[in-house]
Design a protein around this motif. Structure first.
Motif, PDB file in Angstrom:
ATOM      1  N   GLU B 112     -22.293 103.520 -44.359  1.00 36.79           N
ATOM      2  CA  GLU B 112     -23.335 102.477 -44.598  1.00 36.79           C
ATOM      3  C   GLU B 112     -23.089 101.752 -45.755  1.00 36.79           C
ATOM      4  O   GLU B 112     -22.502 102.438 -46.992  1.00 36.79           O
ATOM      5  N   TYR B 113     -23.362 100.600 -45.988  1.00 35.54           N
ATOM      6  CA  TYR B 113     -22.900  99.687 -46.984  1.00 35.54           C
ATOM      7  C   TYR B 113     -24.074  98.811 -47.534  1.00 35.54           C
ATOM      8  O   TYR B 113     -24.869  98.340 -46.589  1.00 35.54           O
ATOM      9  N   LYS B 122     -26.303  98.164 -44.148  1.00 29.27           N
ATOM     10  CA  LYS B 122     -25.571  97.695 -43.000  1.00 29.27           C
ATOM     11  C   LYS B 122     -24.458  98.997 -42.626  1.00 29.27           C
ATOM     12  O   LYS B 122     -23.846  99.520 -43.430  1.00 29.27           O
ATOM     13  N   ARG B 123     -24.338  98.942 -41.374  1.00 30.94           N
ATOM     14  CA  ARG B 123     -23.455  99.944 -40.705  1.00 30.94           C
ATOM     15  C   ARG B 123     -22.109  99.564 -40.934  1.00 30.94           C
ATOM     16  O   ARG B 123     -21.728  98.345 -40.589  1.00 30.94           O
ATOM     17  N   VAL B 124     -21.219 100.526 -41.531  1.00 27.24           N
ATOM     18  CA  VAL B 124     -19.793  99.922 -41.762  1.00 27.24           C
ATOM     19  C   VAL B 124     -18.818 101.062 -41.033  1.00 27.24           C
ATOM     20  O   VAL B 124     -19.100 102.219 -40.769  1.00 27.24           O
ATOM     21  N   THR B 125     -17.497 100.601 -40.845  1.00 23.82           N
ATOM     22  CA  THR B 125     -16.560 101.724 -40.526  1.00 23.82           C
ATOM     23  C   THR B 125     -16.032 102.503 -41.874  1.00 23.82           C
ATOM     24  O   THR B 125     -16.256 102.018 -42.918  1.00 23.82           O
ATOM     25  N   PHE B 128     -13.385 100.267 -43.696  1.00 22.97           N
ATOM     26  CA  PHE B 128     -13.798  99.213 -44.597  1.00 22.97           C
ATOM     27  C   PHE B 128     -14.297  99.890 -45.701  1.00 22.97           C
ATOM     28  O   PHE B 128     -13.960  99.274 -46.887  1.00 22.97           O
ATOM     29  N   ALA B 129     -15.137 100.854 -45.776  1.00 21.91           N
ATOM     30  CA  ALA B 129     -15.658 101.585 -46.720  1.00 21.91           C
ATOM     31  C   ALA B 129     -14.526 102.038 -47.858  1.00 21.91           C
ATOM     32  O   ALA B 129     -14.299 101.620 -48.794  1.00 21.91           O
ATOM     33  N   ARG B 132     -12.432  99.425 -49.321  1.00 23.20           N
ATOM     34  CA  ARG B 132     -12.872  98.714 -50.427  1.00 23.20           C
ATOM     35  C   ARG B 132     -13.136  99.529 -51.746  1.00 23.20           C
ATOM     36  O   ARG B 132     -12.887  98.928 -52.780  1.00 23.20           O
TER      37      ARG B 132
END
Lengths: 213, 195, 853, 290
Positions: B112-113, B122-125, B128-129, B132
């Motif tokens: 989550e982000y 916000k749910r993320v993959t 992505f996490a 970043r």
């Protein structure tokens, strides 16, 4: 009670009274059977009648409340006719003759004889006690508000009162069968004049008082 | 996995009890009087260590299925390991309640982000996490890396990133984490030993 | 721990002080109960509260928080007074006879060499007098006025029974009973074991608490003995492991440490860390430091680490100061930190002064939380009503919450409190998209390395040269990592005794750190773990629980560092001539040519009795230190200093120096220290047995066992403030306030201290605004932001608060059986996206047949 | 499994004896209060093994959480602080079903097979036969059974009859860290208790003793108490518990007698009718009407 009397029969109970009586009777029977089912294992099979043991335990208290309400209506209607008089004491003392169908020389009986009056008052006593103790032991709604000793006492009292009232009602039912014509009084509401004269002369005089012809 | 002696007895006892009855035609009419069926009869046992305190009591994890590929091994019960010399099968209230942790409703199960200033997750993959984070770290390392201190001595440290390591994770995790962090030059490193 | 958990059953007296073993380590406490049941042992508990350890104790003595050194110095004084000393042990195995320099001294609260400005000591005077070969002078007769024993005797002479009881508030009769029972273990065949934990370490004088106990145990001759030792009951399951692996600001794996700024060359770095023996013929094991450091660099940088680049000496960072948790959060609060990682750690709840932590985290550019659970730290930016009143729109921190696996979903080893490395196996697949911490760290590293390969950047060498030999780079297996930190040979290792034979062939796993070399022919990630994964396989997975003699040593269960030694300093369980002090508890013995026995001898195997080699092989004196020389920040002897927030406002022993003179307190934290007028009651935070910190509140099984936050108040104070049991109260310190249920109890007594009545409040820590328990305040809203002078462990155990009734709450209420507390259910704080629980009417439930009629 | 496969000593609301020919060992749980540190591992293990989850209540100013036994908490640590015996003591007792030899619950239960007493001494509730009347709550001298709000069935500690049936010890006993809970045959437990009592007497507890109340025929869950002379100190553990006389009366001889009495009243009516005959009003009575 201004009732119409036909030449051969006298009105004893109005339709509403009969309805009220039979509601009380039916609920009482259901209560008796479901109660006895929980009372002794030998009668546990009665629970099948009520859809299983759990439903028996669920329904019993609700029916009990219904019976109490209808019985209290009944009691409220008839309590004036059930005061014990001196004649009733004499009648009771000669219960031996009553049981042997020897009715001559018995004191004049009003609307109800001493046996019926006694039963009336025991029913008032036991049924109200049954309601009280019934609420105390009613799970899951009320029982946890009471300390455990009260609940135990209530359980005992409930059983004892139930026993008393069941025996009483057995006598009550037998009496109706034993004295021919009594059942008709509660089913059709009328009794023959002979029946009234024989069993309830006092009451007969009162009722036929207005018919001087 | 070879079936240990303990499991063999357990398997045979349960199947014998059940099968003989039905074989003799005694399919019981209704459950008159029987105990709750023993729920661990065919579960898979795994030895583990309690993650909470430093007594490190031995655990047996009982998971569904017999490790068949199509059965997702779900842990249904956790008990003390009677062979463990310190705990001898016993557990404390926390250890005995481990199933509550493994299946906790507040387990985080996806990355989550939270963007700056917003009020919700916000749910993320994972990609992505991690990408970043890697970019943010490289950016900050390139800007704040201290090669030489004010006396000109080579120090090669990166003081602006901190890391709190988990004292309930395994030695292997700790070793790899330390190896990675020191290679990046991180000095603001700590773990629960500090508190 | 110096000894093992099961060894506690051999003790004759068990002192649980500075810890609450029955509640924090219940299964470990099994062995205390075994000692009582089968060894006629006496359990003494000294604690501000009558806790659950005290409920099964033979003797309980109350104490004011923060006065443990006064208490123990008083006991040491009692030992000297009653000559309850194990003389032969003290003379042979401690530095009692060492003569201290003349210019060393202590008066009016300060040792010599104190510098007021820097709050630190110049410790050059805290050394021994050296003879010409540079060895310390020793007076065997122990008569010399400046020998360590006499200095110690003189130092503790001020701690008479009356002075101590006046400082600690302990009733005199109980104190004397404690002293008497402790003194009884001076006899060679009786031992005392000490079980302590955060109760001692979480003070501004924490390390000295443990030093005092160590001195006591040395005087009684209990170190190295079965049923003796100094046993720290570590907190987390692998806190010992991560301390061994050196995951601390200035540490490297195996208690090596990072170079300081001024050590520009590796030679200078090694020279300072390779001590010269202070007595002739001692083992002085740290002299092998270069072997350990070179092997580490070979493990981390493989081929890239060569003699000519000093084995990659400059690739590791150097430290100018200690970047401990307190300093990092202080820097963060000043906005000088960019990013922060919380790997399985909940600092918002577990660091002091929660207000400061929230403001610090809010000034970060990004925060990464890697945790199996939704922790408070990961939601510090959310407004959780009175429990976390923040404005999310003003917090510009990017927060990543990465789901990790839990213990049951990964394989690996953990080090327990008594140094056992135990392997555990994976029982189930992780839920959802959880990944192991190893995978996350590996993938993060590979992504950063890739960025540096493509774009270059600041000093990429250590990143690009890092040795990454794993079969699956993104997912190094636990086995590969374990083999790496165990260590392997890079070339054939000749046997130093007879050079012909090869000890270990190239590529093979090493089996002991004695095989390590400093010429780069061996690689070993953590020298103290060498022997955990040898050629015979994973020693940590061994499962033979047999305890050959019932002394509580299971040598073939898992593997203990160092070299599977289960009781440290076990040479000291025998007298100098090699005869065990207590025949019934014989651990090791000399069989004519070498030391053998139940446990691996913690000694030079072939150094016979009367060979002059002393049992404490890690120290440069070879013997244990009553006098700690320069190794402690605030003095070689322990001295009573008051906590920074104390109820007296002075120090009864020396008014000029009240609190720990060498403690580091940042200016902005000093400003928020409360005084005893505004905050008259002493408070301490602690753990309950039903919860593990802020972790088990997420478990539906543990939450009902302690559902709601409470504070424990003594009956006298409750009567004074008119607080009824079960009512809600507000507890306020200079840094913030919390609301909790008041649990009025007989178990906390008011204490008579220096003529005043001191009330103490107990504050359990386990609640927060996430998880299954009722929402609660973070207890560390109250605690002071300062730490111990040596380790910077925050002072959670002693601070000042005020207590008021919280009138917004209903009156006290006694529970009736079967009651459902509807009327007392406190409204849960609703977040914006929490929909209130849908109330289904009774009738609807009836019609759906869902409810019971 | 049919009845034969399990050795049942007594079955609720069953007037004929159950199959009890085999003599199996009687098991017992010994709760040594003097070794108990009140850690609630037994509460955790019990909830975990029996797949129960208790409601997260509130703190009423006590360590006893939940406040009372419930349908989800079959065992409970009850904390009591007392200074009656000179020094401060924190008496902690593990509350739960005592598995009496003469169980009041089983005596009171009207539903056949709802409460079973096995030959090994365990008294077990079989919720599939439980009708939720709550008689057992009145019958129990220790106030243990609890009615569940969800399904109106009554629940209590089963001494892990499922584990004991396959030869394992109960979950709480396995979990207990300090061996305050011990399991085995009743004789072994009494022997173990006597050893403990001897040690306690040495440590100054003269009144240490075994709590195995004869009033209910002895129990299969026994206590070793510091002060066996004052069990009420331990959150009013009953001094000498017996099945309450009211329940005794209610469930004792009154039952068969009343049932017989009702039956005979009905029979008496029939016999009366057959002998004395009905009481009719003949026709001429009709005519004689004036």
């Amino acid at each position: 009670m201004t009732t119409r009397h036909s030449p051969r029969s006298i009105d004893r109970y109005s339709p509403s009274e009969r309805l009220n009586h039979w509601i009380t009777a039916i609920t009482f029977l259901m209560l008796a059977f479901s109660g006895l089912a929980l009372f002794h294992p030998s009668m546990f099979w009665f629970t099948q009648v009520f859809g299983g043991p759990t439903w028996t335990r669920i329904l019993h208290p609700y029916i009990g409340v219904v019976m109490f309400v209808s019985f209290s209506l009944l009691a409220f209607k008839f309590w004036r006719h059930n005061f014990l008089t001196r004649n009733d004491i004499v009648w009771l003392r000669r219960i031996g003759d009553v049981v042997r169908n020897r009715e001559e020389g018995l004191p004049e009986v009003d609307r109800y004889n001493a046996g019926q009056k006694l039963l009336f008052w025991t029913m008032i006593g036991t049924i109200s006690l049954l309601l009280l103790t019934g609420i105390v032991i009613w799970r899951p709604w009320f029982a946890h508000y009471f300390p455990i000793d009260i609940v135990r006492l209530a359980l005992l009292l409930h059983a004892v009162c139930a026993f008393v009232i069941i025996c009483g009602i057995i006598v009550h039912i037998y009496a109706a069968i034993w004295i021919k014509g009594t059942l008709g009084a509660m089913v059709r509401g009328t009794v023959t004049r002979a029946w009234a004269r024989k069993h309830h002369p006092g009451w007969y005089k009162q009722v036929t008082e207005g018919e001087k012809h | 996995m070879q079936v240990t002696r303990r499991q063999f007895f357990k398997l045979s006892a349960a199947t014998l009890g059940g099968s003989t009855l039905t074989a003799l035609g005694f399919s019981p009419r209704e459950a008159l009087a029987e105990v709750r069926t023993f729920k661990l009869t065919r579960t898979t046992e795994t030895r583990n260590t309690c993650p909470y305190c430093s007594v490190a009591c031995g655990l047996i994890l009982y998971s569904l299925g017999d490790k068949a590929k199509n059965a997702k091994s779900e842990i249904i019960h956790i008990e003390g390991d009677p062979d463990h010399p310190v705990s001898r099968g016993s557990l404390c209230p926390k250890g005995a309640g481990l199933l509550g942790f493994v299946h906790s409703e507040t387990r985080v199960t996806f990355p989550e982000y939270r963007a700056p200033g917003t009020r919700k997750w916000k749910r993320v993959t994972w990609d992505f996490a991690l990408e970043r984070i890697a970019k943010l770290m490289k950016e900050d390392r390139d800007r704040h890396f201290v090669a030489k201190n004010d006396k000109g001595q080579t120090v090669n440290r990166w003081p602006t990133i901190g890391f709190l390591a988990a004292s309930a994770s395994s030695n292997e995790t700790g070793y790899l984490t330390h190896k990675v962090l020191r290679s990046l030059g991180i000095v603001a490193l700590d773990n629960q030993a500090r508190v | 721990m110096t000894n093992t958990w099961m060894d506690i059953k051999n003790a004759n007296v068990i002192l649980v002080m500075g810890g609450n073993a029955a509640e924090a380590h219940p299964v470990g406490f099994k062995w205390v109960v075994e000692a009582k049941a089968h060894n006629k042992a006496k359990l003494i508990v000294v604690d501000p509260r009558f806790n659950r350890t005290a409920s099964v104790a033979d003797l309980y003595a109350p104490i004011r928080v923060g006065t443990d050194i006064a208490f123990l110095n008083g006991v040491i004084h009692y030992l000297f007074e009653h000559d309850a000393i194990h003389h032969e042990y003290v003379k042979a195995y401690t530095n009692a006879g060492f003569v201290v320099r003349e210019d060393f001294g202590f008066n009016d609260g300060l040792f010599t060499g104190y510098d007021e400005k820097t709050h630190s000591y110049d410790k050059s005077t805290w050394q021994y007098e050296l003879d010409e070969q540079g060895f310390a002078k020793v007076d065997e007769t122990l008569q010399h006025p400046r020998c360590v024993l006499n200095l110690l005797k003189q130092h503790v002479s001020r701690y008479t029974v009356d002075t101590v009881c006046d400082i600690t508030g302990t009733p005199k009769d109980l104190y004397l009973k404690v002293c008497e029972t402790v003194a009884s273990t001076a006899a060679p065949n009786r031992t005392l074991t000490s079980l302590y934990a955060l109760g001692w370490t979480q003070h501004s004088i924490g390390s000295q608490n443990i030093r005092t106990l160590a001195i006591l145990q040395l005087l009684l001759g209990n170190i190295g003995m079965p049923g003796g030792g100094v046993n720290a009951l570590r907190g987390h399951s692998n806190i010992q492991g991560l301390t061994d692996l050196g995951l601390l600001s200035d540490q490297l794996p195996g208690y090596l440490n990072l170079a300081r700024d001024h050590e520009t060359t590796r030679a200078a770095y090694l020279e300072k860390r390779t001590p010269k023996p202070l007595r002739p013929g001692q083992v002085n094991f740290w002299s092998n430091y270069p072997k350990f450091h070179t092997s580490l660099m070979k493990a981390w940088y493989g081929q890239a680490a060569t003699p000519d680049n000093d084995f990659g000496y400059d690739w590791l960072p150097k430290v100018d100061q200690l970047y401990d948790g307190l300093r990092v959060f202080d820097l963060m609060a000043q906005g000088r930190m960019t990013g922060y990682f919380c790997q399985g750690f909940n600092p918002l709840a577990s660091f002091p002064n929660k207000g400061k932590i929230v403001s610090a985290l809010s000034r970060l550019k990004f925060l990464v939380v890697m945790d199996p659970l939704a922790t408070e730290t990961s939601e510090f930016w959310q407004n959780h009503g009175e429990y976390n009143d923040v404005k999310p729109e003003e917090i510009q921190t990017e927060v990543f919450r990465l789901p990790t696996t839990c213990f049951a979903e990964e394989e690996g080893s953990l080090v327990n409190s008594s140094r056992w490395l135990q392997w555990h196996w994976k029982g189930a697949e992780p839920p959802g998209q959880c990944r192991t911490d190893i995978d996350i760290m590996a993938e993060l590293f590979l992504k950063i390395r890739e960025l540096y390969r493509q774009e270059g950047g600041a000093f990429p060498d250590p990143i690009l040269n890092l040795h990454w030999p794993y079969r699956i780079p993104e997912a190094p297996s636990a086995e590969e990592l374990a083999k790496e930190y165990n260590g392997y040979a890079l070339a054939d290792i000749p046997d130093s005794k007879d050079p012909g034979t090869v000890l270990v062939k190239a590529g093979q796993q090493l089996s002991s750190f004695t095989q390590l070399r400093d010429d780069g022919s061996t690689a070993c990630g953590t020298w103290i773990f060498c022997g955990s994964w040898t050629e015979e396989g994973n020693q940590m997975a061994r499962r033979d629980p047999t305890d050959p003699t019932g002394l509580g040593i299971a040598p073939r269960w898992a593997w203990a560092w160092p070299l599977n030694r289960r009781i440290l300093y076990n040479r000291a369980s025998c007298d100098p001539s090699g005869k065990p002090w207590d025949e019934r508890r014989k651990l090791i013995e000399w069989d004519g040519s070498k030391w053998t026995g139940l446990d691996v001898p913690d000694f030079k195997v072939d150094a016979g009795p009367n060979s002059g080699v002393s049992p404490f092989i890690m120290t440069d004196e070879g013997v244990a230190r009553l006098f700690a020389r320069h190794l402690m920040a605030e003095g070689p002897f322990p001295e009573h200093y008051e906590p920074f927030e104390n109820p007296l406002g002075t120090n009864p022993l020396h008014a000029k120096v009240i609190s720990n003179p060498a403690a580091r307190v940042f200016a902005n934290d000093k400003a928020v220290l409360g005084d005893h007028e505004a905050f008259p009651y002493v408070a301490t935070t602690y753990r309950l047995t039903e919860h593990f910190h802020f972790w088990t509140k997420h478990s539906k099984i543990n939450a009902p066992l302690q559902p709601e936050q409470f504070v424990e108040i003594g009956e006298e104070l409750a009567r004074e403030l008119g607080i009824a049991n079960g009512e809600k109260v507000t507890v306020r310190s200079k840094r913030g306030a919390i609301k909790a249920v008041a649990l009025v109890t007989k178990r906390i007594k008011a204490l008579k201290v220096a003529g005043k009545t001191v009330h103490q409040i107990g504050i359990p820590i386990h609640w927060g605004f996430t998880g299954a328990t009722r929402k609660g305040y973070i207890a560390n809203t109250l605690t002071p932001f300062l730490g111990d002078a040596n380790t910077q462990t925050p002072e959670f155990k002693a601070f000042l608060v005020n207590v008021e009734k919280d009138l917004s709450e209903l009156m006290p209420h006694t529970h009736k059986p079967g009651e459902t507390h509807e009327e007392r259910r406190r409204p849960e704080v609703l977040l914006e996206d929490d929909e209130p629980a849908r109330q289904v009417s009774w009738l609807v439930r009836i019609l759906k047949g869902r409810t019971e009629v | 499994m049919a009845l034969q496969s399990l050795d049942i000593v007594r079955r609720s609301a069953t007037t004929t004896p159950s199959p009890q020919q085999r003599q199996t060992t009687e098991v017992a749980k010994l709760i040594d209060v003097t070794k108990c540190i009140g850690c609630k591992a037994c509460q955790s293990a019990c909830m975990e093994w029996n797949d129960l989850r208790e409601e997260v209540g509130i703190n009423e100013g006590s360590y006893t959480n939940p406040h009372d036994l419930t349908a989800n908490s079959w065992t409970l640590m009850r904390f009591a602080e007392t200074e009656e015996n000179g020094t401060l003591e924190w008496l902690i007792r593990k509350d739960g079903c005592m598995h009496c030899a003469d169980p009041g619950c089983l005596k009171a239960c009207p539903s056949p097979g709802a409460i079973i007493q096995y030959a090994n001494g365990i008294v077990d509730f079989h919720e599939e036969n439980c009708i939720g009347c709550g008689y057992c709550i009145a019958g129990c001298p220790f106030d243990i059974p609890r009615l569940s709000e969800k399904d109106s069935k009554v629940y209590k500690c089963t001494l892990c009859s499922d584990r004991v049936a396959v030869g394992l010890e109960p979950a709480c006993i396995k979990a207990c860290p300090t061996q305050a809970l011990v399991f085995g045959s009743k004789e072994d437990m009494i022997e173990h208790a006597n050893e403990r009592i001897a040690d306690l007497k040495e440590r100054g507890f003269e009144n240490a003793g075994l709590y195995d109340p004869p009033g209910v025929g002895g129990t299969h869950v026994m206590y070793v108490l510091h002060h066996a002379d004052k069990p009420e100190l331990y959150n009013d553990l009953p001094k000498d518990p017996v099945i309450s006389p009211t329940v005794g009366l209610w469930k004792g001889i009154f039952k068969p007698l009343a049932t017989a009495a009702i039956f005979f009243t009905a029979l008496a009516g029939f016999f009366h009718y057959v002998t004395v005959g009905p009481n009719e009003t003949e026709e001429e009575d009709e005519e004689k009407k004036p």
